[in-house]
Motif scaffolding. Sequence first.
Motif, PDB file in Angstrom:
ATOM      1  N   ARG A 150       0.933  -1.200  -0.202  1.00  0.00           N
ATOM      2  CA  ARG A 150      -0.141  -0.137  -0.169  1.00  0.00           C
ATOM      3  C   ARG A 150       0.789   1.184  -0.005  1.00  0.00           C
ATOM      4  O   ARG A 150       0.560   2.321  -0.537  1.00  0.00           O
ATOM      5  N   LYS A 151       1.783   1.354   0.661  1.00  0.00           N
ATOM      6  CA  LYS A 151       2.748   2.254   1.029  1.00  0.00           C
ATOM      7  C   LYS A 151       3.774   2.719  -0.500  1.00  0.00           C
ATOM      8  O   LYS A 151       3.668   3.782  -0.950  1.00  0.00           O
ATOM      9  N   GLN A 152       4.009   1.709  -1.140  1.00  0.00           N
ATOM     10  CA  GLN A 152       4.536   1.686  -2.520  1.00  0.00           C
ATOM     11  C   GLN A 152       3.618   2.280  -3.423  1.00  0.00           C
ATOM     12  O   GLN A 152       3.819   3.053  -4.373  1.00  0.00           O
ATOM     13  N   GLN A 153       2.149   1.602  -3.234  1.00  0.00           N
ATOM     14  CA  GLN A 153       1.348   2.341  -4.281  1.00  0.00           C
ATOM     15  C   GLN A 153       1.012   3.866  -4.172  1.00  0.00           C
ATOM     16  O   GLN A 153       1.037   4.473  -5.102  1.00  0.00           O
ATOM     17  N   LEU A 154       1.024   4.161  -3.104  1.00  0.00           N
ATOM     18  CA  LEU A 154       0.667   5.603  -2.683  1.00  0.00           C
ATOM     19  C   LEU A 154       1.906   6.515  -3.141  1.00  0.00           C
ATOM     20  O   LEU A 154       1.790   7.760  -3.587  1.00  0.00           O
ATOM     21  N   LYS A 155       3.317   5.859  -3.118  1.00  0.00           N
ATOM     22  CA  LYS A 155       4.263   6.772  -3.416  1.00  0.00           C
ATOM     23  C   LYS A 155       4.096   6.706  -4.857  1.00  0.00           C
ATOM     24  O   LYS A 155       4.453   7.935  -5.510  1.00  0.00           O
ATOM     25  N   GLN A 156       4.038   5.747  -5.422  1.00  0.00           N
ATOM     26  CA  GLN A 156       3.607   5.933  -7.206  1.00  0.00           C
ATOM     27  C   GLN A 156       2.827   7.102  -7.830  1.00  0.00           C
ATOM     28  O   GLN A 156       2.985   7.535  -8.620  1.00  0.00           O
ATOM     29  N   VAL A 157       1.535   6.811  -7.121  1.00  0.00           N
ATOM     30  CA  VAL A 157       0.496   7.841  -7.602  1.00  0.00           C
ATOM     31  C   VAL A 157       0.781   9.231  -7.275  1.00  0.00           C
ATOM     32  O   VAL A 157       0.867  10.058  -7.984  1.00  0.00           O
ATOM     33  N   ASN A 158       1.656   9.462  -6.220  1.00  0.00           N
ATOM     34  CA  ASN A 158       2.226  10.778  -5.734  1.00  0.00           C
ATOM     35  C   ASN A 158       3.047  11.332  -6.792  1.00  0.00           C
ATOM     36  O   ASN A 158       3.096  12.488  -7.408  1.00  0.00           O
ATOM     37  N   ASN A 159       3.930  10.467  -6.973  1.00  0.00           N
ATOM     38  CA  ASN A 159       4.962  10.827  -8.135  1.00  0.00           C
ATOM     39  C   ASN A 159       4.284  11.061  -9.592  1.00  0.00           C
ATOM     40  O   ASN A 159       4.795  12.033 -10.280  1.00  0.00           O
ATOM     41  N   THR A 160       3.232  10.440  -9.945  1.00  0.00           N
ATOM     42  CA  THR A 160       2.709  10.625 -11.064  1.00  0.00           C
ATOM     43  C   THR A 160       1.905  11.971 -11.076  1.00  0.00           C
ATOM     44  O   THR A 160       1.784  12.659 -12.052  1.00  0.00           O
ATOM     45  N   LEU A 161       1.161  12.305  -9.845  1.00  0.00           N
ATOM     46  CA  LEU A 161       0.457  13.504  -9.789  1.00  0.00           C
ATOM     47  C   LEU A 161       1.487  14.600  -9.690  1.00  0.00           C
ATOM     48  O   LEU A 161       1.125  15.593 -10.322  1.00  0.00           O
ATOM     49  N   GLN A 162       2.488  14.693  -9.259  1.00  0.00           N
ATOM     50  CA  GLN A 162       3.634  15.570  -9.323  1.00  0.00           C
ATOM     51  C   GLN A 162       4.199  15.854 -10.853  1.00  0.00           C
ATOM     52  O   GLN A 162       4.508  16.982 -11.158  1.00  0.00           O
TER      53      GLN A 162
END
Length: 652
Positions: A553-565
């Motif tokens: 879950r932590k890795q998924q949130l990190k990837q989503v934040n990178n794509t949003l930025q």
Amino acid sequence: MKAEMVTRKKPVKRTADVAAIDIDGEEPTQPKVPKELLVVAQEVKIVRALACNDVTKRNRQIRKLRKWFKLRANSSFSFTEDDFLRIWKGLYYNMWMSDKPLVQEELAEQLAQMVDSFDGNTACSLSYFSAFMRTMCQEWFGIDQWRMDKFLMLVRRMLRYVLRLLKQSKWSTELIEAFNNSMLQSVLADQPKSRGLTMHYLDVFFEELAKAADGEITASQVNLFLRPFVNYMGTQRDAKLVAQCRTRVLYHLLYQSELGREYSEKYNAWKQMGFPTASIDDIEKHDSGFDEEDDEGNTEEEPQRATSLDPRAGNVDVHMPELPLNADCVLDELQTLLRTNDFNSKRRKGLRKLLQIFETYKNGEFPLGVRTMPKVEGTTLSELVEQKVADIEEMEDEVFGTGRKLKKLNKSKRKRLLQSINFEEVDEHNYDDIIGKALPPELQKKVKRNAKVRSSINNAWVVEEVNDAEGAEVAKVSKVAKVAKKANKSKEGKEETQTKSKEKKAKKAEKSQPKAEPEAKPADKKAADPPKPTNGWEAPLEAGEEEFFLPSRKQQLKQVNNTLQKSTPQPAKCLPPQASTPQTGSAKRVQIQIKRNSFYPKSDYYRQLKLSPALPYDADRLPGKSALKPHVMPGPINPNYKGGKRLFNDTL
């Protein structure tokens, strides 16, 4: 009416002889009062006048007291210490009720000057001072913090005038011994009644001795005053009083000596220079060759600064002459104490340390103070601070990447950089390349470096292509970092469900098909089958199966934040391309759904009216309960109250 006759007796004439005979024959009606009681009554009357509330009566009695001391000292009824104790009871409360600093100082000076009001009778003067110290020891605990300063000043002034009296007697040995004996019974006793008074006495004694002597005292006479304090070091059990005596008596005499003054001057110069050397012995005092007396050009003499016996505001200095100190006397007393008394190890160790200190002083070297100062080698403190600041900035640049550098650019450079980028061509895939090309070459290197660091952190799994024995390319996952616990549990759960489903299918197939004869023996079958893997990770993939990894879950949130930025909005179509301003962040749209609005139903309104039919506000309505919190116990009931019966608590 009968007339009443009144007869009067004629007075009898009595001669002087008959009167004398009658007086001798009759007993006296009033017995004679002893003169001692009359003197005590007179003292009590004086004490009452000294401690009265009227200021004028107190001041009048203070003026009369000096003359009364002089007359009483020359009379047949000499003073005793009990008489002075009664007098000091009134003087103590006279000082207690005095107000304002100048009034208190004047009164303390008047009480101290009464030491000389006995017409040269030094025994009465010492008894007067001894009674004062005994009174202060008894009353010390009753003094509050607002009156403490004036009584401390009174102790200092009294001690000053007693030492002046001893100086007038040319430092008589008998008077000094009598003075020491009286102090050993009051303020320097083995079990003192007031620790604070003893500490103050130790603090000011040799200061006032130096002021009173003014250089007219020898080392042997100073040793007479010093001997009781050295004995006090060995006999006193209170550690705080022993430490006070050591620092404020023995160390004070060392610091005020010639060697001590030289060291203090040298240390102050060493400190003002910022401790340039590691040792104080590396500094030497050089004569500049300039003498004020030989200066012929300076004819005007500088006015001398005013000196006083007490420090005051307004640049008034206190002159403190030097007291001659003979170390042999202290050494003899310390050796006698160690030889004759049986001390514990701690007390014996402290006395031996004092022996070493005074032996060093006897050899011509100052034994106290700071001699060395550790010096930091290498960079200074300012350089270390600058270096640490630079390291922190470098670390922050590495952590935050290019965003920090972009923020450091000024407005014009940032605008120029953003205008050089065509945001229509920017996509999620080529965002890093376009921004990297637009950045300066210094930032491009750091971008590449930070990208490697992020890839090593984010990409915890590496996919490799491996050729299978059958020729099919299968993706085999190799673990580089530690596997998350949640991923392991999810994978194991899936494998168990797959194996259970396979087993069920196999059982159904066996039931539907007829049983066939075994072609080979079980031993041959075991030899033909490959060994089963013990772990699900080592089992080879069958035909048609695919293996995939579910990140945590932590890795998924990190990837989503990178794509949003990294995502950038497209410019609006309604505006011309020149007027559109590039935006780096994602825009938010707010939609207001007016169709979903609804009115308040009447049924709910009717239901609330049925529940509370009363008016919403009534000005004449009284509260149902009191606003005050009821007390557990009721208040006292007046027995004379004849009203109705009261409840236990009306507020309940």
